[in-house]
Write an enzyme that holds these catalytic residues in place. Structure first.
Site, mmCIF file in Angstrom:
data_model
loop_
_atom_site.group_PDB
_atom_site.id
_atom_site.type_symbol
_atom_site.label_atom_id
_atom_site.label_comp_id
_atom_site.label_asym_id
_atom_site.label_seq_id
_atom_site.Cartn_x
_atom_site.Cartn_y
_atom_site.Cartn_z
ATOM 1 N N VAL A 24 0.840 -1.207 0.000
ATOM 2 C CA VAL A 24 0.000 0.000 0.000
ATOM 3 C C VAL A 24 0.872 1.254 0.000
ATOM 4 O O VAL A 24 0.708 2.146 -0.844
ATOM 5 C CB VAL A 24 -0.953 -0.012 1.226
ATOM 6 N N CYS A 73 -11.046 -20.783 -1.222
ATOM 7 C CA CYS A 73 -12.287 -20.461 -1.935
ATOM 8 C C CYS A 73 -12.566 -21.463 -3.057
ATOM 9 O O CYS A 73 -12.069 -21.294 -4.187
ATOM 10 C CB CYS A 73 -12.175 -19.034 -2.500
ATOM 11 N N ASP A 128 4.763 -23.001 5.942
ATOM 12 C CA ASP A 128 5.350 -24.293 5.540
ATOM 13 C C ASP A 128 6.642 -24.149 4.731
ATOM 14 O O ASP A 128 7.367 -25.122 4.550
ATOM 15 C CB ASP A 128 4.346 -25.087 4.707
ATOM 16 N N GLY A 171 2.516 -28.918 9.070
ATOM 17 C CA GLY A 171 3.178 -29.354 7.849
ATOM 18 C C GLY A 171 2.459 -30.567 7.306
ATOM 19 O O GLY A 171 2.842 -31.698 7.559
ATOM 20 N N ARG A 172 1.367 -30.288 6.584
ATOM 21 C CA ARG A 172 0.543 -31.384 6.050
ATOM 22 C C ARG A 172 1.321 -32.181 5.009
ATOM 23 O O ARG A 172 1.259 -33.395 4.968
ATOM 24 C CB ARG A 172 -0.726 -30.790 5.437
ATOM 25 N N ARG A 253 0.600 -20.604 13.585
ATOM 26 C CA ARG A 253 0.239 -19.716 12.483
ATOM 27 C C ARG A 253 0.067 -18.275 12.940
ATOM 28 O O ARG A 253 0.005 -17.351 12.117
ATOM 29 C CB ARG A 253 -1.051 -20.211 11.830
HETATM 30 O O1 F6P Z 1 -0.670 -22.835 6.135
HETATM 31 C C1 F6P Z 1 -0.177 -24.124 5.945
HETATM 32 C C2 F6P Z 1 -0.783 -25.027 6.953
HETATM 33 O O2 F6P Z 1 -0.561 -24.451 8.200
HETATM 34 C C3 F6P Z 1 -0.332 -26.461 6.967
HETATM 35 O O3 F6P Z 1 0.900 -26.669 7.589
HETATM 36 C C4 F6P Z 1 -1.487 -27.093 7.660
HETATM 37 O O4 F6P Z 1 -1.573 -28.438 7.395
HETATM 38 C C5 F6P Z 1 -2.653 -26.370 7.111
HETATM 39 O O5 F6P Z 1 -2.184 -25.088 6.784
HETATM 40 C C6 F6P Z 1 -3.814 -26.287 8.019
HETATM 41 O O6 F6P Z 1 -4.850 -25.648 7.367
HETATM 42 P P1 F6P Z 1 -6.209 -25.253 8.065
HETATM 43 O O7 F6P Z 1 -5.934 -24.128 8.983
HETATM 44 O O8 F6P Z 1 -7.096 -24.882 6.943
HETATM 45 O O9 F6P Z 1 -6.664 -26.459 8.817
#
Ligand code: F6P
Length: 319
Positions: A24, A73, A128, A171-172, A253
């Site tokens: 911005v 989305c 991640d 870390g999915r 997060r």
């Molecule tokens: O942002 C990435 C992440 O944090 C992954 O490590 C995790 O598996 C996923 O998002 C979780 O997503 P949500 O918050 O939608 O469950």
């Protein structure tokens, strides 16, 4: 180019706010009008956007999350959703779009930008750190430090009560956070999706260690490799030793972005605006080899190969 828009999409990452601030304020310096789109692609589809001024981004530099909100989305995956998003861009005379997010967000921007000939520039933001061609994304450093603080706390109680802990980190699909905190936290083992692990053999090490006086262990597991509760239960079954499970979850997060995440975000925000002004499109900005790098979306959305072996073997060597 007169008017640009910025949105955040996918999982939030600490540092997205400083990135918005830079887009911005630098945009205004460059005589652009900058619109903020709310709730990611959803906001573009549903015309949820407004002009942001210098003041709109005051005080957000230290805040985690994103003032623009974010989300995933499904409607944007459809032709109809994309067409509505494009109509919004046309209606508001938006000449370029800055997308702050991870590889899923970039995949969407790549498809959309090419289909409708909209200049899109991505800013790499994901805890991640899984964007190909980019060494460090916004938010990764903050998430690692958040998880590391928790592990340091767990270490105190693990040592005092002579227990085994299994700590699950985010870390999915990617073991980046697990490996980083495994090393920095002095953890005894790390289980990640990129590397098969042998629980029996880890349990053998635990029992052997226990016999020679090593009584506390911390095993880090990335959520994509298994769940802390299940692994802890199996360890107790195999070793008969008391084991506790902790899932750190979404606390990783949130929180105040570290200086590193902020500085990166501010630099990338500026770089993204410069890219649009230079007429670039279909590209992402991120940090690579210590410098701001501009990478084609095509490259950025490919699967990133995590350099596992060196880190993993250092963790095991120093245990
Ligand atoms: O942002 C990435 C992440 O944090 C992954 O490590 C995790 O598996 C996923 O998002 C979780 O997503 P949500 O918050 O939608 O469950």
């Amino acid at each position: 180019m007169k008017r640009i828009a910025v949105l955040t999409t996918g999982g939030d990452a600490p540092g997205m706010n400083p990135a918005i601030r830079a887009v911005v304020r630098y945009g205004i310096v460059k005589k652009l009008e900058v619109m903020g789109v709310f709730r990611g692609w959803w906001g573009l589809i549903n015309e949820e956007l407004k002009v942001l001024n210098h003041r709109s981004v005051s005080g957000i530099i230290s805040q985690g999350g994103t003032i623009l909100k974010t989300g995933r989305c499904p409607e944007f995956q459809t032709e109809a959703g994309q067409e509505r998003a494009f109509n919004t861009l046309k209606k508001f005379a938006i000449d370029g779009l800055i997308v702050i997010g991870g590889n899923g967000s970039f995949a969407g921007a790549h498809k959309f930008g090419n289909k409708y000939n909209v200049p899109c520039i991505g800013i790499a933001a994901s805890i991640d750190n899984d964007i190909n061609g980019i060494d460090y994304t916004i938010g990764a450093d903050t998430a690692i430090n958040t998880a590391l603080n928790a592990i340091d706390n767990i270490r105190d109680t693990a040592t005092s009560m002579e227990r085994i802990f299994v700590v699950e980190v985010m870390g999915r699909d990617c073991g980046f956070i697990a490996l980083a905190v495994g090393l920095a936290g002095g953890c005894e083992d790390v289980f990640i999706p990129e590397k098969p692990f042998d629980l029996e053999s880890s349990c053998h090490d635990i029992v052997h260690g226990n016999m020679i006086g090593k009584v506390s262990w911390i095993i880090v597991v990335a959520e994509g490799a298994g769940h802390a509760e299940d692994i802890a239960r199996k360890i107790t079954e195999i070793t008969s030793l008391e084991t506790r499970a902790v899932t750190l979850g979404h606390i990783q997060r949130g929180g105040r972005p570290t200086a590193f995440s902020r500085d990166l975000a501010l630099n990338l925000g500026k770089a993204a605006v410069d890219c649009l002004l230079k007429g670039e499109k279909d590209k992402a900005v991120g940090l690579s080899s210590g410098k701001i790098a501009v990478v084609d979306f095509e490259t950025a959305i490919k699967k990133k190969e995590l350099k596992v072996e060196g880190l993993y073997s250092l963790i095991k060597t120093l245990t």
